[in-house]
Scaffold this motif. Structure first.
Motif, short mmCIF file in Angstrom:
data_model
loop_
_atom_site.label_atom_id
_atom_site.label_comp_id
_atom_site.label_asym_id
_atom_site.label_seq_id
_atom_site.Cartn_x
_atom_site.Cartn_y
_atom_site.Cartn_z
N SER A 88 3.51 5.69 -15.57
CA SER A 88 3.84 6.47 -14.40
C SER A 88 2.70 6.90 -13.79
O SER A 88 1.65 7.07 -14.19
N GLY A 89 2.89 6.65 -12.43
CA GLY A 89 1.47 6.73 -11.51
C GLY A 89 0.79 5.53 -11.11
O GLY A 89 0.01 5.57 -10.34
N ASP A 90 1.03 4.43 -11.97
CA ASP A 90 0.14 3.39 -11.66
C ASP A 90 0.62 2.48 -10.47
O ASP A 90 -0.20 2.07 -9.80
N GLU A 91 1.75 2.39 -10.26
CA GLU A 91 2.17 1.80 -9.02
C GLU A 91 1.61 2.56 -7.49
O GLU A 91 0.98 2.29 -6.79
N GLU A 92 1.68 4.10 -7.72
CA GLU A 92 1.17 4.83 -6.65
C GLU A 92 -0.24 4.61 -6.54
O GLU A 92 -0.81 4.61 -5.68
N LYS A 93 -0.92 4.52 -7.91
CA LYS A 93 -2.55 4.47 -8.02
C LYS A 93 -2.83 2.83 -7.09
O LYS A 93 -3.77 2.83 -6.29
N ALA A 94 -2.08 1.92 -7.30
CA ALA A 94 -2.28 0.51 -6.93
C ALA A 94 -2.09 0.68 -5.24
O ALA A 94 -2.91 0.07 -4.41
N ARG A 95 -1.09 1.51 -4.86
CA ARG A 95 -0.66 1.57 -3.54
C ARG A 95 -1.82 2.42 -2.62
O ARG A 95 -2.31 1.87 -1.62
N ALA A 96 -2.35 3.22 -3.41
CA ALA A 96 -3.46 4.06 -2.73
C ALA A 96 -4.85 3.12 -2.59
O ALA A 96 -5.46 3.43 -1.64
N ALA A 97 -4.84 2.13 -3.54
CA ALA A 97 -5.88 1.10 -3.29
C ALA A 97 -5.71 0.31 -2.18
O ALA A 97 -6.59 -0.44 -1.78
N GLY A 98 -4.56 0.15 -1.74
CA GLY A 98 -4.19 -0.72 -0.60
C GLY A 98 -3.17 -1.81 -1.08
O GLY A 98 -2.65 -2.67 0.08
N CYS A 99 -2.64 -1.82 -2.06
CA CYS A 99 -1.71 -2.90 -2.55
C CYS A 99 -0.38 -2.54 -1.52
O CYS A 99 -0.12 -1.60 -1.27
N ASP A 100 0.19 -3.70 -1.34
CA ASP A 100 1.40 -3.60 -0.36
C ASP A 100 2.75 -3.82 -1.49
O ASP A 100 3.80 -3.71 -1.01
N GLY A 101 2.55 -4.14 -2.66
CA GLY A 101 3.56 -4.36 -3.67
C GLY A 101 2.99 -4.34 -4.97
O GLY A 101 1.83 -4.03 -5.09
N TYR A 102 4.11 -4.19 -5.75
CA TYR A 102 3.54 -3.99 -7.35
C TYR A 102 4.64 -4.60 -8.29
O TYR A 102 5.83 -4.43 -8.23
N ILE A 103 3.99 -5.44 -9.13
CA ILE A 103 5.00 -6.06 -10.16
C ILE A 103 4.45 -5.85 -11.46
O ILE A 103 3.13 -6.15 -11.79
N ALA A 104 5.25 -5.18 -12.48
CA ALA A 104 4.59 -5.18 -13.95
C ALA A 104 4.94 -6.36 -14.63
O ALA A 104 5.97 -6.93 -14.46
#
Length: 121
Positions: A88-104
């Motif tokens: 929980s929160g890892d996708e938000e952290k990635a997006r805060a760094a500038g990522c446009d998408g997230y795949i686990a």
């Protein structure tokens, strides 16, 4: 002309999986083994998309993404975080760094190609 995808991933097996998957789908792939090399390859090749691992030696994916997005010549390149961090929160952290998408990880090949196609459309 096929789209060029930069894969920033420190694990050879993971790069091989993406090499096979993206190659069969008709994409050209450029590889980097850590975040620092990823930043350099992004500037050199100006890919259409970057698949960014998060946990890597030398420079993690968060910092590499921040540096890519801070460069005006590279800022528009979409970055998808591809990570085994799925808390929980890892996708938000990635997006805060500038990522446009997230795949686990682990991801299905179908899921990966769908996300790549969605971003590159």
């Amino acid at each position: 002309m096929s789209k060029k995808i930069l894969v920033v991933e420190d694990t050879e097996d993971n790069r091989q999986i993406l090499r096979d998957l993206l190659g069969m789908a008709g994409y050209d792939m450029v590889e980097a083994h850590d975040g620092a090399e990823g930043v350099a390859r992004a500037a050199e090749h100006k890919p259409d998309l970057i698949l960014m691992d998060i946990q890597m030696p030398v420079m993690d994916g968060y910092e590499a993404t921040r540096r890519i997005k801070a460069n005006p010549e590279l800022a528009a390149i979409p970055v998808i975080a591809v990570t085994s961090y799925a808390l929980s929160g890892d996708e938000e952290k990635a997006r805060a760094a500038g990522c446009d998408g997230y795949i686990a990880k682990p991801y299905s090949p179908r899921q990966m190609l769908a996300k790549v196609r969605e971003i590159l459309k």
